[in-house]
Design a protein around this motif. Structure first.
Motif, short mmCIF file in Angstrom:
data_model
loop_
_atom_site.label_atom_id
_atom_site.label_comp_id
_atom_site.label_asym_id
_atom_site.label_seq_id
_atom_site.Cartn_x
_atom_site.Cartn_y
_atom_site.Cartn_z
N GLU A 65 -17.65 54.30 -74.21
CA GLU A 65 -17.95 52.90 -73.95
C GLU A 65 -16.72 52.00 -74.09
O GLU A 65 -16.65 50.95 -73.46
CB GLU A 65 -19.04 52.39 -74.91
N LYS A 66 -15.76 52.41 -74.89
CA LYS A 66 -14.58 51.57 -75.13
C LYS A 66 -13.83 51.27 -73.83
O LYS A 66 -13.34 50.16 -73.64
CB LYS A 66 -13.65 52.22 -76.14
N ALA A 67 -13.72 52.25 -72.97
CA ALA A 67 -13.02 52.04 -71.70
C ALA A 67 -13.71 50.96 -70.88
O ALA A 67 -13.06 50.08 -70.30
CB ALA A 67 -12.95 53.34 -70.92
N PHE A 68 -15.05 50.99 -70.84
CA PHE A 68 -15.79 49.98 -70.11
C PHE A 68 -15.70 48.63 -70.80
O PHE A 68 -15.57 47.60 -70.15
CB PHE A 68 -17.26 50.41 -69.95
N GLN A 69 -15.77 48.64 -72.13
CA GLN A 69 -15.69 47.38 -72.89
C GLN A 69 -14.38 46.66 -72.63
O GLN A 69 -14.34 45.45 -72.44
CB GLN A 69 -15.83 47.64 -74.39
N PHE A 76 -15.95 38.75 -68.33
CA PHE A 76 -17.18 38.06 -68.72
C PHE A 76 -17.05 37.50 -70.14
O PHE A 76 -16.27 38.00 -70.94
CB PHE A 76 -18.36 39.03 -68.68
N PRO A 77 -17.85 36.48 -70.44
CA PRO A 77 -17.90 35.99 -71.82
C PRO A 77 -18.46 37.09 -72.74
O PRO A 77 -19.18 37.98 -72.26
CB PRO A 77 -18.84 34.79 -71.76
N PRO A 78 -18.17 37.05 -74.04
CA PRO A 78 -18.55 38.13 -74.96
C PRO A 78 -20.02 38.53 -74.92
O PRO A 78 -20.33 39.72 -74.91
CB PRO A 78 -18.18 37.59 -76.34
N GLU A 79 -20.93 37.56 -74.88
CA GLU A 79 -22.35 37.92 -74.90
C GLU A 79 -22.78 38.60 -73.60
O GLU A 79 -23.62 39.49 -73.59
CB GLU A 79 -23.24 36.71 -75.20
N ALA A 81 -20.60 40.26 -71.60
CA ALA A 81 -19.79 41.48 -71.48
C ALA A 81 -20.49 42.67 -72.12
O ALA A 81 -20.44 43.79 -71.59
CB ALA A 81 -18.42 41.27 -72.13
N GLU A 82 -21.15 42.44 -73.22
CA GLU A 82 -21.85 43.53 -73.89
C GLU A 82 -22.96 44.10 -73.00
O GLU A 82 -23.12 45.32 -72.88
CB GLU A 82 -22.43 43.04 -75.22
N ILE A 83 -23.70 43.22 -72.36
CA ILE A 83 -24.79 43.65 -71.47
C ILE A 83 -24.22 44.41 -70.26
O ILE A 83 -24.73 45.45 -69.87
CB ILE A 83 -25.64 42.44 -71.02
N LYS A 84 -23.14 43.87 -69.67
CA LYS A 84 -22.52 44.54 -68.52
C LYS A 84 -21.98 45.92 -68.90
O LYS A 84 -22.08 46.87 -68.12
CB LYS A 84 -21.38 43.68 -67.96
N THR A 85 -21.42 46.01 -70.10
CA THR A 85 -20.91 47.31 -70.56
C THR A 85 -22.03 48.32 -70.64
O THR A 85 -21.89 49.46 -70.18
CB THR A 85 -20.23 47.16 -71.95
N ILE A 86 -23.14 47.91 -71.21
CA ILE A 86 -24.29 48.81 -71.34
C ILE A 86 -24.81 49.22 -69.97
O ILE A 86 -25.13 50.40 -69.74
CB ILE A 86 -25.40 48.16 -72.20
N GLU A 87 -24.88 48.27 -69.04
CA GLU A 87 -25.35 48.58 -67.69
C GLU A 87 -24.44 49.60 -67.01
O GLU A 87 -24.92 50.58 -66.42
CB GLU A 87 -25.42 47.31 -66.84
#
Length: 133
Positions: A65-69, A76-79, A81-87
């Motif tokens: 996940e770190k690579a995507f994060q 994206f803004p932090p909140e 970005a987390e959702i996009k990373t998971i997607e």
């Protein structure tokens, strides 16, 4: 009937002997495994305590996940970005579950083996083009 009974008793005695032999072998194997386990633990502890050793563990077939994060947090803004990373991780994790999906080919370059992306795999290049700066 007495003969049949005697045959069955002899057969049962033979099976009991085999069972005893198998139990003995199981106990010996278990003892060997326990000794090997203790030696491995001792050796690993000595190795870790004797010098600075960094052992990393990664599960095969799991997305890092770190690579995507790192890429998503720049767009994206932090909140969000987390959702996009998971997607993105979920999407690519599903692709990895497919046993026919292997995104690399091995080429020989100056006597060395290198893995390169398949040029005809559009999904990887789309991901790269979309998310790289």
């Amino acid at each position: 009937m007495n003969e049949q009974l005697e045959e069955k008793i002899e057969e049962m005695d033979g099976l009991e002997d085999i069972n005893k032999q198998l139990l003995t072998k199981e106990l010996l194997s278990n003892d060997e495994l326990q000794k090997a386990r203790k030696e491995l633990i001792t050796g690993l502890n000595e190795m870790l305590n004797s010098s600075r050793v960094n052992i990393g563990i990664k599960r095969m077939g799991e997305i890092d996940e770190k690579a995507f994060q790192n890429i998503v947090k720049h767009k994206f803004p932090p909140e969000e970005a987390e959702i996009k990373t998971i997607e993105l991780c979920s999407l690519w994790q599903e692709k990895l579950k497919n046993p026919d999906f292997y995104p690399f080919k091995i080429i020989h370059n100056d006597g060395k083996h290198e893995e390169v992306l398949y040029k005809d795999d559009e999904s990887q290049y789309k991901l790269k083009d979309e998310w790289e700066g």
